[in-house]
Design a protein around this motif. Sequence first.
Motif, short mmCIF file in Angstrom:
data_model
loop_
_atom_site.label_atom_id
_atom_site.label_comp_id
_atom_site.label_asym_id
_atom_site.label_seq_id
_atom_site.Cartn_x
_atom_site.Cartn_y
_atom_site.Cartn_z
N PHE A 170 7.05 0.95 -6.80
CA PHE A 170 7.11 -0.54 -7.20
C PHE A 170 6.15 -1.47 -7.13
CE2 PHE A 170 11.85 0.32 -6.27
CZ PHE A 170 12.15 -0.26 -7.10
N ASP A 171 5.22 -1.30 -6.25
CA ASP A 171 4.01 -2.42 -5.75
C ASP A 171 3.03 -2.04 -6.84
OD1 ASP A 171 5.31 -3.95 -3.94
OD2 ASP A 171 4.41 -2.60 -2.08
N LYS A 172 2.61 -0.95 -6.99
CA LYS A 172 1.58 -0.55 -7.97
C LYS A 172 1.98 -0.71 -9.59
CE LYS A 172 -0.66 3.20 -5.13
NZ LYS A 172 -1.01 4.37 -4.84
N ASP A 195 16.40 -4.67 -19.79
CA ASP A 195 17.21 -3.64 -20.20
C ASP A 195 16.65 -2.19 -19.62
OD1 ASP A 195 18.52 -1.41 -21.48
OD2 ASP A 195 17.85 -2.02 -23.62
N PRO A 196 17.18 -1.80 -18.60
CA PRO A 196 16.67 -0.34 -17.90
C PRO A 196 16.63 0.76 -18.82
CG PRO A 196 19.14 -1.00 -17.38
CD PRO A 196 18.66 -2.03 -18.43
N LYS A 197 17.24 0.54 -19.96
CA LYS A 197 17.05 1.68 -21.04
C LYS A 197 16.24 1.61 -22.27
CE LYS A 197 21.82 3.39 -20.47
NZ LYS A 197 23.46 3.72 -20.94
N ALA A 198 15.25 0.27 -22.14
CA ALA A 198 14.44 -0.12 -23.15
C ALA A 198 13.38 0.91 -23.24
CB ALA A 198 13.86 -1.33 -22.76
N TYR A 199 12.93 1.42 -22.10
CA TYR A 199 11.84 2.62 -22.46
C TYR A 199 11.98 3.72 -21.63
CZ TYR A 199 9.40 -1.90 -23.92
OH TYR A 199 9.02 -3.04 -24.41
N ALA A 200 11.66 4.96 -22.27
CA ALA A 200 11.98 6.43 -21.44
C ALA A 200 10.78 6.36 -20.62
CB ALA A 200 11.94 7.18 -22.55
N LEU A 201 11.04 6.15 -19.30
CA LEU A 201 10.08 6.62 -18.45
C LEU A 201 10.52 7.91 -17.77
CD1 LEU A 201 9.31 3.08 -17.10
CD2 LEU A 201 7.87 4.63 -18.36
N PHE A 215 5.96 10.04 -7.09
CA PHE A 215 6.04 9.03 -8.04
C PHE A 215 4.53 8.54 -8.76
CE2 PHE A 215 9.86 8.23 -5.08
CZ PHE A 215 10.71 8.02 -6.29
N ALA A 216 3.71 9.06 -8.30
CA ALA A 216 2.26 8.90 -8.97
C ALA A 216 2.34 8.94 -10.54
CB ALA A 216 1.49 10.10 -8.50
N GLY A 217 3.00 9.96 -10.99
CA GLY A 217 3.33 10.09 -12.38
C GLY A 217 3.78 9.12 -12.91
N LEU A 218 4.94 8.54 -12.33
CA LEU A 218 5.81 7.27 -13.12
C LEU A 218 4.87 6.15 -13.16
CD1 LEU A 218 8.08 6.03 -14.05
CD2 LEU A 218 8.62 5.56 -11.50
N LYS A 219 3.88 5.92 -12.27
CA LYS A 219 2.96 4.78 -12.23
C LYS A 219 2.02 5.23 -13.55
CE LYS A 219 -0.81 5.39 -10.16
NZ LYS A 219 -1.81 5.71 -8.89
N THR A 220 1.49 6.21 -13.50
CA THR A 220 0.66 6.64 -14.90
C THR A 220 1.22 6.38 -16.22
OG1 THR A 220 -0.59 8.14 -13.57
CG2 THR A 220 -0.78 8.29 -16.02
N ALA A 221 2.79 6.66 -16.12
CA ALA A 221 3.50 6.70 -17.13
C ALA A 221 3.78 5.00 -17.51
CB ALA A 221 4.78 7.16 -17.24
N VAL A 222 3.86 4.32 -16.59
CA VAL A 222 4.09 2.74 -16.68
C VAL A 222 2.93 2.12 -17.45
CG1 VAL A 222 4.27 0.56 -15.43
CG2 VAL A 222 5.73 2.45 -14.83
N LEU A 223 1.66 2.63 -16.96
CA LEU A 223 0.23 1.99 -17.26
C LEU A 223 0.24 2.37 -18.93
CD1 LEU A 223 -2.52 0.98 -16.99
CD2 LEU A 223 -3.33 3.34 -16.39
N VAL A 224 0.47 3.72 -19.46
CA VAL A 224 0.61 4.03 -20.69
C VAL A 224 1.30 3.22 -21.58
CG1 VAL A 224 0.73 6.01 -22.21
CG2 VAL A 224 -0.24 6.52 -20.24
N ILE A 229 2.63 -1.13 -25.55
CA ILE A 229 3.28 -2.31 -25.83
C ILE A 229 2.15 -3.69 -26.14
CG2 ILE A 229 4.75 -4.07 -24.86
CD1 ILE A 229 5.90 -1.99 -23.05
N MET A 230 1.09 -3.52 -25.47
CA MET A 230 0.04 -4.67 -25.59
C MET A 230 -0.61 -4.38 -26.90
SD MET A 230 -1.57 -5.32 -21.86
CE MET A 230 -2.03 -3.61 -21.29
N ALA A 231 -0.80 -2.92 -27.24
CA ALA A 231 -1.56 -2.76 -28.49
C ALA A 231 -0.61 -3.30 -29.60
CB ALA A 231 -1.93 -1.11 -28.43
N ALA A 232 0.56 -2.76 -29.62
CA ALA A 232 1.56 -3.14 -30.49
C ALA A 232 1.70 -4.79 -30.88
CB ALA A 232 2.84 -2.36 -30.51
N ALA A 233 1.56 -5.39 -29.71
CA ALA A 233 1.76 -6.85 -29.89
C ALA A 233 0.45 -7.59 -29.97
CB ALA A 233 2.48 -7.51 -28.46
N ASP A 234 -0.69 -6.78 -30.18
CA ASP A 234 -2.01 -7.27 -30.16
C ASP A 234 -2.25 -8.34 -29.24
OD1 ASP A 234 -4.42 -7.35 -31.36
OD2 ASP A 234 -3.93 -8.86 -32.81
N VAL A 235 -2.10 -8.10 -27.80
CA VAL A 235 -2.49 -8.93 -26.86
C VAL A 235 -3.25 -8.35 -25.97
CG1 VAL A 235 -0.34 -10.31 -26.95
CG2 VAL A 235 -0.36 -8.41 -25.41
N ALA A 236 -4.26 -8.90 -25.06
CA ALA A 236 -5.28 -8.37 -24.15
C ALA A 236 -4.72 -8.54 -22.69
CB ALA A 236 -6.31 -9.06 -24.25
#
Length: 351
Positions: A170-172, A195-201, A215-224, A229-236
């Motif tokens: 949660f925190d990371k 929406d809890p189903k918006a992204y397949a994690l 849960f370490a792999g989940l944290k990495t998946a959230v980062l990816v 999402i940021m690349a698609a929206a072109d935000v930094a």
Amino acid sequence: MLVLGFESSCDETGVAMVQTREHGVPTLLSHALFSQIEMHQAYGGVVPELASRDHIRRVLPLTQEVLEASGRSLAEVDVVAYTRGPGLAGALLVGAGVACAMAAALGKPVLGVHHLEGHLLSPFLSEDPPEFPFVALLVSGGHTQLMRVDGVGRYEMLGESIDDAAGEAFDKSAKLMGLAYPGGPLLARMAEEGDPKAYALPRPLLHSGNLDFSFAGLKTAVLVQSQKIMAAADVAQFEDLPHGVRCDLAASTQAAIVEVLVKKSLTALKQTGMSRLVVAGGVGANRNLRAQLNAECAKRKVRVHYPEMHLCTDNGAMIAMAAAMRLQSGLQAATTHYAFDVKPRWPLDMI
């Protein structure tokens, strides 16, 4: 018997007074708590040295507050209890030093308590206390564990986190989303709008065949996912994304964590044949986790018990209660040997 308890394992200073009863669960007379969250927010996490110094400033005023609220005097205290570990060494030493010095001055015995046992037994402070035996889901900070609990001190580990715990996930994940420390509760609030189903994690170890957590792999998946999402929206910055998008990722992250916790808990109940579940620790305050556990356990005629919301985080009440229950059960005696040590790393199955 009156037990005065001190908690200082990390970033909360807690003091409480508990009274044992001849029959039944000890009673909480009063407790006081000071959280250091505001102080540590500037650094994005707990600074151990600052935490230790603040415990020194807070512990005696909180003790006075507890004595006044309970209507008891220091001379009436029968046992002084403190958190011996696990936790931050410097922070633990503050509570241990104050407790042992106070006990020595009063000529009263002292008892060091395991922090996680305090969390484990904290539901006994609620209006609907559990009865032994039960399965316990302990989700506190860096610990996620499932245990069979047959009585005070009678714990069998069924499964535990092998890397990041649920609270760390949660925190990371929240930090990756640019949320302020401590991010877990903020992520949970954002998740309520998403929406809890918006992204397949991923749901790590969900089908592992055992009761361990990862849960370490989940944290990495959230980062990816956040980077995509940021690349698609072109935000930094993640904070520059629309509010709804951020809430969707928060909800998807929470859904992944909660699903693993719920399904592993249900598997533990099935394997042990138990019909009672106790949930304790900071993540136990998560409303989505409570709602899903309540719904699934109701289908299976399983009783679920939680600490009161304000007693889910670290607090002195759980330390005083754990000490009182250990003394009441005859499992452990308090001592008038006032030399002390602390155990920053202390597995629960080693007490």
